[in-house]
Scaffold this motif. Structure first.
Motif, mmCIF file in Angstrom:
data_model
loop_
_atom_site.group_PDB
_atom_site.id
_atom_site.type_symbol
_atom_site.label_atom_id
_atom_site.label_comp_id
_atom_site.label_asym_id
_atom_site.label_seq_id
_atom_site.Cartn_x
_atom_site.Cartn_y
_atom_site.Cartn_z
ATOM 1 N N LEU A 19 0.871 -1.178 0.000
ATOM 2 C CA LEU A 19 0.000 0.000 0.000
ATOM 3 C C LEU A 19 0.907 1.226 0.000
ATOM 4 O O LEU A 19 1.679 1.443 0.938
ATOM 5 C CB LEU A 19 -0.899 -0.014 1.228
ATOM 6 N N SER A 20 0.834 1.997 -1.080
ATOM 7 C CA SER A 20 1.653 3.196 -1.241
ATOM 8 C C SER A 20 0.715 4.369 -1.511
ATOM 9 O O SER A 20 0.393 4.658 -2.664
ATOM 10 C CB SER A 20 2.643 3.026 -2.398
ATOM 11 N N PRO A 21 0.246 5.039 -0.454
ATOM 12 C CA PRO A 21 -0.719 6.130 -0.631
ATOM 13 C C PRO A 21 -0.206 7.218 -1.569
ATOM 14 O O PRO A 21 0.967 7.588 -1.543
ATOM 15 C CB PRO A 21 -0.901 6.672 0.786
ATOM 16 N N THR A 22 -1.119 7.675 -2.405
ATOM 17 C CA THR A 22 -0.815 8.762 -3.328
ATOM 18 C C THR A 22 -1.887 9.834 -3.175
ATOM 19 O O THR A 22 -2.955 9.591 -2.602
ATOM 20 C CB THR A 22 -0.805 8.265 -4.788
ATOM 21 N N GLU A 23 -1.594 11.005 -3.711
ATOM 22 C CA GLU A 23 -2.555 12.103 -3.657
ATOM 23 C C GLU A 23 -3.854 11.671 -4.335
ATOM 24 O O GLU A 23 -3.843 11.063 -5.405
ATOM 25 C CB GLU A 23 -1.971 13.332 -4.348
ATOM 26 N N GLY A 24 -4.966 11.944 -3.669
ATOM 27 C CA GLY A 24 -6.269 11.580 -4.199
ATOM 28 C C GLY A 24 -6.708 10.164 -3.868
ATOM 29 O O GLY A 24 -7.795 9.751 -4.260
ATOM 30 N N SER A 25 -5.874 9.395 -3.143
ATOM 31 C CA SER A 25 -6.217 8.007 -2.829
ATOM 32 C C SER A 25 -7.129 7.886 -1.614
ATOM 33 O O SER A 25 -7.578 6.786 -1.299
ATOM 34 C CB SER A 25 -4.947 7.178 -2.594
ATOM 35 N N LEU A 30 -0.390 12.915 5.326
ATOM 36 C CA LEU A 30 0.893 12.634 5.966
ATOM 37 C C LEU A 30 1.502 11.328 5.468
ATOM 38 O O LEU A 30 2.717 11.181 5.422
ATOM 39 C CB LEU A 30 0.732 12.596 7.492
ATOM 40 N N SER A 31 0.671 10.365 5.059
ATOM 41 C CA SER A 31 1.185 9.059 4.641
ATOM 42 C C SER A 31 1.683 9.030 3.195
ATOM 43 O O SER A 31 2.273 8.031 2.768
ATOM 44 C CB SER A 31 0.114 7.986 4.835
ATOM 45 N N LEU A 32 1.484 10.104 2.446
ATOM 46 C CA LEU A 32 1.921 10.125 1.057
ATOM 47 C C LEU A 32 3.429 9.925 0.966
ATOM 48 O O LEU A 32 4.190 10.514 1.724
ATOM 49 C CB LEU A 32 1.531 11.436 0.379
ATOM 50 N N GLY A 33 3.845 9.059 0.064
ATOM 51 C CA GLY A 33 5.263 8.769 -0.114
ATOM 52 C C GLY A 33 5.772 7.630 0.747
ATOM 53 O O GLY A 33 6.906 7.183 0.580
ATOM 54 N N ASP A 34 4.945 7.137 1.666
ATOM 55 C CA ASP A 34 5.326 6.029 2.529
ATOM 56 C C ASP A 34 4.764 4.725 1.957
ATOM 57 O O ASP A 34 3.946 4.738 1.037
ATOM 58 C CB ASP A 34 4.838 6.262 3.956
ATOM 59 N N HIS A 35 5.194 3.592 2.508
ATOM 60 C CA HIS A 35 4.805 2.281 1.989
ATOM 61 C C HIS A 35 4.493 1.359 3.165
ATOM 62 O O HIS A 35 5.234 1.329 4.145
ATOM 63 C CB HIS A 35 5.927 1.692 1.138
ATOM 64 N N PHE A 36 3.412 0.586 3.009
ATOM 65 C CA PHE A 36 2.926 -0.297 4.062
ATOM 66 C C PHE A 36 2.779 -1.691 3.460
ATOM 67 O O PHE A 36 2.163 -1.848 2.400
ATOM 68 C CB PHE A 36 1.582 0.219 4.590
ATOM 69 N N PHE A 37 3.321 -2.700 4.119
ATOM 70 C CA PHE A 37 3.395 -4.048 3.571
ATOM 71 C C PHE A 37 2.555 -5.016 4.410
ATOM 72 O O PHE A 37 2.774 -5.159 5.606
ATOM 73 C CB PHE A 37 4.849 -4.520 3.540
ATOM 74 N N PRO A 46 -5.985 -6.082 4.719
ATOM 75 C CA PRO A 46 -6.616 -6.728 5.874
ATOM 76 C C PRO A 46 -7.220 -5.685 6.810
ATOM 77 O O PRO A 46 -6.650 -4.609 7.005
ATOM 78 C CB PRO A 46 -5.462 -7.461 6.559
ATOM 79 N N THR A 47 -8.376 -6.002 7.374
ATOM 80 C CA THR A 47 -9.050 -5.041 8.246
ATOM 81 C C THR A 47 -8.650 -5.177 9.705
ATOM 82 O O THR A 47 -8.797 -4.240 10.462
ATOM 83 C CB THR A 47 -10.578 -5.188 8.130
ATOM 84 N N ARG A 48 -8.134 -6.321 10.089
ATOM 85 C CA ARG A 48 -7.856 -6.514 11.510
ATOM 86 C C ARG A 48 -6.389 -6.794 11.819
ATOM 87 O O ARG A 48 -6.081 -7.493 12.768
ATOM 88 C CB ARG A 48 -8.710 -7.668 12.057
ATOM 89 N N THR A 49 -5.506 -6.230 11.037
ATOM 90 C CA THR A 49 -4.091 -6.458 11.304
ATOM 91 C C THR A 49 -3.271 -5.244 10.879
ATOM 92 O O THR A 49 -3.701 -4.455 10.038
ATOM 93 C CB THR A 49 -3.588 -7.734 10.596
ATOM 94 N N GLN A 50 -2.125 -5.138 11.457
ATOM 95 C CA GLN A 50 -1.171 -4.091 11.113
ATOM 96 C C GLN A 50 -0.271 -4.598 9.990
ATOM 97 O O GLN A 50 -0.147 -5.804 9.782
ATOM 98 C CB GLN A 50 -0.309 -3.743 12.339
ATOM 99 N N PRO A 51 0.385 -3.707 9.280
ATOM 100 C CA PRO A 51 1.379 -4.167 8.302
ATOM 101 C C PRO A 51 2.512 -4.894 9.027
ATOM 102 O O PRO A 51 2.745 -4.661 10.216
ATOM 103 C CB PRO A 51 1.864 -2.881 7.648
#
Length: 146
Positions: A19-25, A30-37, A46-51
């Motif tokens: 998950l790599s948030p971008t503008e308009g997503s 604040l999360s733009l440019g970051d990456h979540f695995f 997943p709705t019930r877990t952290q990356p």
């Protein structure tokens, strides 16, 4: 290691959703440019877990001890588990020192590890910790599915 190197490596572990948030997503600015695995072989967040790992490219409120306000700085954060944390964390070190495995400056109590600007000294360790975090996330998903 570059951010792209890390993303490519994690993708290669299999079943990973990046998950790599971008503008308009719709994600926080604040999360733009970051990456979540996430381990998500179905391709759904997943709705019930952290990356199981993240890459952050800036300081967050309350999380500025890594000094990611420097040009090009980033930090890889890894949920590799308690044993890996005990084996690798350096809790009394400056968390802004590059290419060093540290206890995460905020989530260390939850056994998260962090490396600012991983390079030659920590590359093999970062890869091993990411494999461990991925395996733990996969096992958790499989345990809950069955």
């Amino acid at each position: 290691m570059t951010i792209t190197d890390i993303i490519d490596y994690i993708r290669g572990l299999g079943g990973v959703l990046v998950l790599s948030p971008t503008e308009g997503s719709g994600h926080p600015e604040l999360s733009l440019g970051d990456h979540f695995f996430y381990y998500a072989p179905d391709g759904e967040v997943p709705t019930r877990t952290q990356p199981f790992a993240t890459i952050v490219t800036k300081d967050y409120p309350g999380d500025d001890r890594s000094h990611l306000d420097r040009p090009g700085a980033f930090r890889v954060n890894i949920a590799a588990g308690k044993q890996a944390f005990l084996d690798h964390a350096r809790p009394d070190t400056d968390p802004s020192v590059p290419d060093t495995v540290h206890a995460h400056p905020v989530y260390g109590a939850a056994s998260w590890l962090a490396v600012v600007d991983p390079a030659e000294r920590t590359e093999a360790t970062v890869r091993a910790l990411l494999r461990t975090a991925h395996e733990r996330a996969r096992a958790r998903v499989e345990r809950h599915a069955g």
